[in-house]
Design a protein around this motif. Structure first.
Motif, PDB file in Angstrom:
ATOM      1  N   LEU A 528       0.820  -1.209   0.000  1.00  0.00           N
ATOM      2  CA  LEU A 528       0.000   0.000   0.000  1.00  0.00           C
ATOM      3  C   LEU A 528       0.855   1.261   0.000  1.00  0.00           C
ATOM      4  O   LEU A 528       0.524   2.261  -0.657  1.00  0.00           O
ATOM      5  CB  LEU A 528      -0.932  -0.009   1.219  1.00  0.00           C
ATOM      6  N   GLN A 529       1.973   1.233   0.725  1.00  0.00           N
ATOM      7  CA  GLN A 529       2.855   2.400   0.753  1.00  0.00           C
ATOM      8  C   GLN A 529       3.447   2.669  -0.627  1.00  0.00           C
ATOM      9  O   GLN A 529       3.593   3.827  -1.038  1.00  0.00           O
ATOM     10  CB  GLN A 529       3.967   2.185   1.773  1.00  0.00           C
ATOM     11  N   ARG A 530       3.802   1.596  -1.359  1.00  0.00           N
ATOM     12  CA  ARG A 530       4.361   1.788  -2.698  1.00  0.00           C
ATOM     13  C   ARG A 530       3.336   2.455  -3.629  1.00  0.00           C
ATOM     14  O   ARG A 530       3.703   3.176  -4.539  1.00  0.00           O
ATOM     15  CB  ARG A 530       4.799   0.445  -3.299  1.00  0.00           C
ATOM     16  N   ARG A 531       2.049   2.209  -3.348  1.00  0.00           N
ATOM     17  CA  ARG A 531       0.999   2.810  -4.176  1.00  0.00           C
ATOM     18  C   ARG A 531       0.495   4.134  -3.606  1.00  0.00           C
ATOM     19  O   ARG A 531      -0.467   4.712  -4.112  1.00  0.00           O
ATOM     20  CB  ARG A 531      -0.195   1.839  -4.269  1.00  0.00           C
ATOM     21  N   LYS A 532       1.183   4.654  -2.569  1.00  0.00           N
ATOM     22  CA  LYS A 532       0.806   5.916  -1.924  1.00  0.00           C
ATOM     23  C   LYS A 532      -0.634   5.855  -1.375  1.00  0.00           C
ATOM     24  O   LYS A 532      -1.416   6.799  -1.485  1.00  0.00           O
ATOM     25  CB  LYS A 532       0.924   7.084  -2.907  1.00  0.00           C
ATOM     26  N   ILE A 533      -0.955   4.707  -0.793  1.00  0.00           N
ATOM     27  CA  ILE A 533      -2.288   4.489  -0.243  1.00  0.00           C
ATOM     28  C   ILE A 533      -2.198   4.457   1.272  1.00  0.00           C
ATOM     29  O   ILE A 533      -1.388   3.715   1.848  1.00  0.00           O
ATOM     30  CB  ILE A 533      -2.903   3.177  -0.762  1.00  0.00           C
ATOM     31  N   LEU A 534      -3.015   5.278   1.945  1.00  0.00           N
ATOM     32  CA  LEU A 534      -3.066   5.322   3.401  1.00  0.00           C
ATOM     33  C   LEU A 534      -4.114   4.321   3.888  1.00  0.00           C
ATOM     34  O   LEU A 534      -5.268   4.373   3.471  1.00  0.00           O
ATOM     35  CB  LEU A 534      -3.430   6.731   3.875  1.00  0.00           C
ATOM     36  N   CYS A 535      -3.714   3.416   4.765  1.00  0.00           N
ATOM     37  CA  CYS A 535      -4.626   2.399   5.308  1.00  0.00           C
ATOM     38  C   CYS A 535      -4.850   2.684   6.792  1.00  0.00           C
ATOM     39  O   CYS A 535      -3.888   2.769   7.571  1.00  0.00           O
ATOM     40  CB  CYS A 535      -4.059   0.993   5.115  1.00  0.00           C
ATOM     41  N   GLN A 536      -6.126   2.838   7.199  1.00  0.00           N
ATOM     42  CA  GLN A 536      -6.479   3.112   8.589  1.00  0.00           C
ATOM     43  C   GLN A 536      -7.385   2.004   9.130  1.00  0.00           C
ATOM     44  O   GLN A 536      -8.253   1.498   8.421  1.00  0.00           O
ATOM     45  CB  GLN A 536      -7.207   4.458   8.699  1.00  0.00           C
ATOM     46  N   VAL A 537      -7.132   1.656  10.405  1.00  0.00           N
ATOM     47  CA  VAL A 537      -7.939   0.642  11.090  1.00  0.00           C
ATOM     48  C   VAL A 537      -8.629   1.314  12.261  1.00  0.00           C
ATOM     49  O   VAL A 537      -7.979   1.982  13.068  1.00  0.00           O
ATOM     50  CB  VAL A 537      -7.080  -0.546  11.565  1.00  0.00           C
TER      51      VAL A 537
END
Length: 669
Positions: A528-537
């Motif tokens: 996800l970081q490589r795709r510049k995607i922020l993941c929140q839980v």
């Protein structure tokens, strides 16, 4: 009132040989006439009968007039008048102008009389019909019958009243129709305690409905009228259309102060209001004279409460039956239909009363004519499969039956047409067949996938070995680079097919959703970081554990997370994993939890959302099998949960998983 209006309205005589002025029927009928009426016997010099107008003019009681010699009532030339009356031959008419009579309180009364002679049982009887001197009797013509004809008609009416008839109501309808000059007349039996008014007789026959619904406007026990231009909300609306009547009048029929029926008259041309009211009222009283004896019969002929109760229950069964039932008369005309027939065919009872069966029972075969032919012969009819066309043009699969009625003489008398709607059962059968075909296809797919998996694994292994053995610059390397991804795609398709048709056994346990989502986010963090995607839980502290198979739910969430990542653009975005206690719903048994996987992608069009869980449906042209979400939904359904999708163009997409919550004892374990 003219002579044409007096053609049949009243019976002036108690019997043909000895009129009885005290007969209540005579008193009523004679008093309806606006003219002075005296019935005299010239040879006996006696008055046999007198109506109310004659009594009022002479200023004497009925007994006084009938007891006095005719000659004593005349002022002058009595002997001449009596002699002239004696000289009349049967059928002859004599006009007497300005005859002088002893009136009230000694006053003189000048009367114009028209005398008509008839021979009754060898006795000469003269009817004197009088008007004021200013109004001369109208000469007889083809349209205005002679008094002799009027007298004979009146005598026939009285004879009909006194004779015992098998159909007194039918006689009443015929005489009322002739009295009023109506185009159609019907008499319905009705009392305040009874249900729907029942048709006793009609002229002409077979044009009026057999019953008037109790709530129908025509069932009112007060005088009413329906005039063209204001269509009534009544079953008589169809009668008016078919008969061409522009005016319909109703009047209660009473006996001893209580209603016993309803007289309904129809006119193609409405009569004048003034004459219509009096005539209709008089006709209703005439009808009462005919039908009162049968409605107030001795207890031996009255319907017992048990019979009435049975009729009420039969009517209830008729209305509440699940089968569509149509009641037809011997002419093939619809009398009634129940609620089930109304729903099946799409017609209201008000619309079909009086219509031909063939006009409402439209089928792919000549079903209506066949069932009517069987009923006319008194035979049962049955056809197992009939496609009936409803009023709106749709078709219904039905079974058709005909049950004949018989009269007291054993002759066919119409019957019931019964329709059993098979449309729902046909749809269920088609659905079952479809499910059976899908089950068979699933078994075939499982066998196919199982048989192809091992050879496919050997092919993939061989391609990988060949790629390793060949020199990196070998021309075949480019071909292998194209073949290996396709082979892997086929292998993934086979694996997913087996997951759908042969899911592995589930092992349920209390799953901590906070730990599950954190572990999933950590595992996907680098990609996800490589795709510049922020993941929140975000998991609420009060969220209970879910009752689930851990391995299976990891598979489902992985699939949803992969789809969310692929939906986001190259510029990045965000994915949110949340869990909370599901709000209670009536269809859910016990507490549940919700897991949401949401992204900020471009959204999914509504037409795609509607098919997104279908097997092999995919929007990815060059990759993907279209089985990922179908497998996920099947896994969630195996947990007795739900998987749904909500998407908004330009905002994003959210998948929601609902699962049963684990019990406290399961959580502790």
């Amino acid at each position: 009132m003219t002579f044409s209006q007096l053609r049949t309205p009243l019976a002036l005589f108690g019997s043909r040989s000895k009129p009885r002025a005290t007969d209540p029927r005579f008193q009523h009928l004679a008093d309806q006439l606006p003219q002075l009426i005296l019935l005299v016997s010239p040879h006996a010099d006696s008055v046999l009968a007198a109506n109310a107008h004659a009594l009022e003019l002479l200023g004497r009681s009925r007994e006084e007039v009938c007891a006095a010699p005719l000659s004593t009532l005349l002022v002058e030339n009595a002997s001449v008048l009596v002699r002239d009356l004696k000289g009349l031959a049967p059928g002859a008419t004599l006009l007497l102008e300005n005859s002088q009579w002893h009136g009230k309180a000694g006053a003189l009364a000048s009367i114009d009389l028209q005398a008509t002679c008839s021979e009754i049982d060898d006795q000469l009887v003269v009817m004197l019909m009088g008007t004021s001197a200013a109004t001369m009797p109208v000469p007889a013509s083809a349209a205005n019958p002679a008094p002799a004809q009027t007298l004979e008609t009146l005598l026939a009416l009285q004879s009909a009243l006194r004779e015992v008839s098998a159909s007194p109501a039918q006689n009443a309808a015929a005489y009322c129709r002739q009295l009023l000059g109506a185009d159609a007349v019907a008499i319905y039996e009705c009392t305040p305690s009874a249900g729907a008014p029942k048709l006793l007789a009609s002229q002409p026959t077979n044009i009026f409905p057999a019953y008037l619904p109790a709530e129908d406007a025509a069932s009112s026990l007060t005088a009413w009228e329906f005039i063209a231009g204001a269509p009534p909300l009544s079953v008589l609306y169809q009668f008016a259309k078919t008969s061409g009547c522009t005016a319909i009048y109703g009047h209660p029929i009473a006996h001893a102060g209580s209603p016993i029926g309803i007289l309904i008259t129809g006119f193609r041309v409405a009569p004048p209001d003034g004459a219509r009211k009096d005539l209709t009222s008089g006709a209703a009283k005439l009808a009462a004279l005919f039908i009162a004896p049968q409605t107030s019969a001795t207890p031996a002929t009255q319907e017992s409460p048990v019979v009435q109760l049975l009729e009420d229950r039969l009517d209830l069964i008729f209305q509440e039956a699940v089968e569509a039932i149509i009641w037809v008369n011997p002419a093939g005309t619809v009398e009634r239909l129940n609620a089930a027939a109304e729903r099946l065919l799409g017609y209201a009872p008000v619309e079909v009363a009086g219509m031909d069966l063939q006009d409402i029972l439209v089928a792919s075969t000549p079903a209506a004519s066949e069932v009517l032919h069987s009923l006319a012969r008194g035979q049962n009819y049955r056809q197992e499969e009939v496609s009936v066309i409803r009023r709106d043009g749709t078709q219904a699969s039905t079974a058709l039956a005909g049950l004949p009625f018989f009269d007291s003489a054993g002759n066919a008398d119409g019957g019931l047409v019964v329709l059993v709607d098979h449309s729902e059962s046909k749809a269920v059968d088609a659905r079952v067949h479809h499910l059976q075909q899908r089950a068979w296809l699933g078994d075939l797919s499982a066998v196919f996938a199982h048989e192809i998996r091992n050879p496919l694994n050997n092919i993939v292994t061989g391609l990988q070995l060949l790629k390793h053995k060949l020199d990196a610059a070998a021309p075949a390397q480019s071909i292998l680079d194209e073949m290996l991804p396709e082979a892997h795609r086929i292998a993934e398709l086979v694996k997913n097919t087996l997951l759908i048709v042969q899911p592995s056994e589930l092992h349920f346990e209390a799953v901590d959703l906070n730990q599950l989502l954190d572990r999933l986010a950590f595992r996907w963090g680098e990609r996800l970081q490589r795709r510049k995607i922020l993941c929140q839980v975000d998991v609420s502290a009060a969220t209970p554990r879910a009752l689930a198979d851990l391995r299976c739910m990891e598979h489902v969430l992985t699939n949803l997370l992969a789809n969310a990542m692929q939906a986001l653009p190259e510029s990045g975005g965000s994915i949110t994993l949340t869990a909370r206690t599901a709000p209670p719903k009536p269809e859910r048994a016990g507490p549940h939890v919700e897991i949401n996987v949401a992204d900020t992608g471009p959204g999914i069009p509504p037409e795609v959302v509607a098919r997104i869980f279908e097997p092999f449906y995919t929007t990815k042209a060059s990759e993907g099998t279209g089985l990922g979400l179908a497998i996920a939904q099947r896994f969630v359904a195996a947990h007795k949960g739900t998987l749904t999708c909500q998407s908004f163009i330009g905002v994003g997409t959210a998948f929601t998983i609902t699962l049963p919550a684990a019990r406290t004892d399961q959580t502790a374990a």
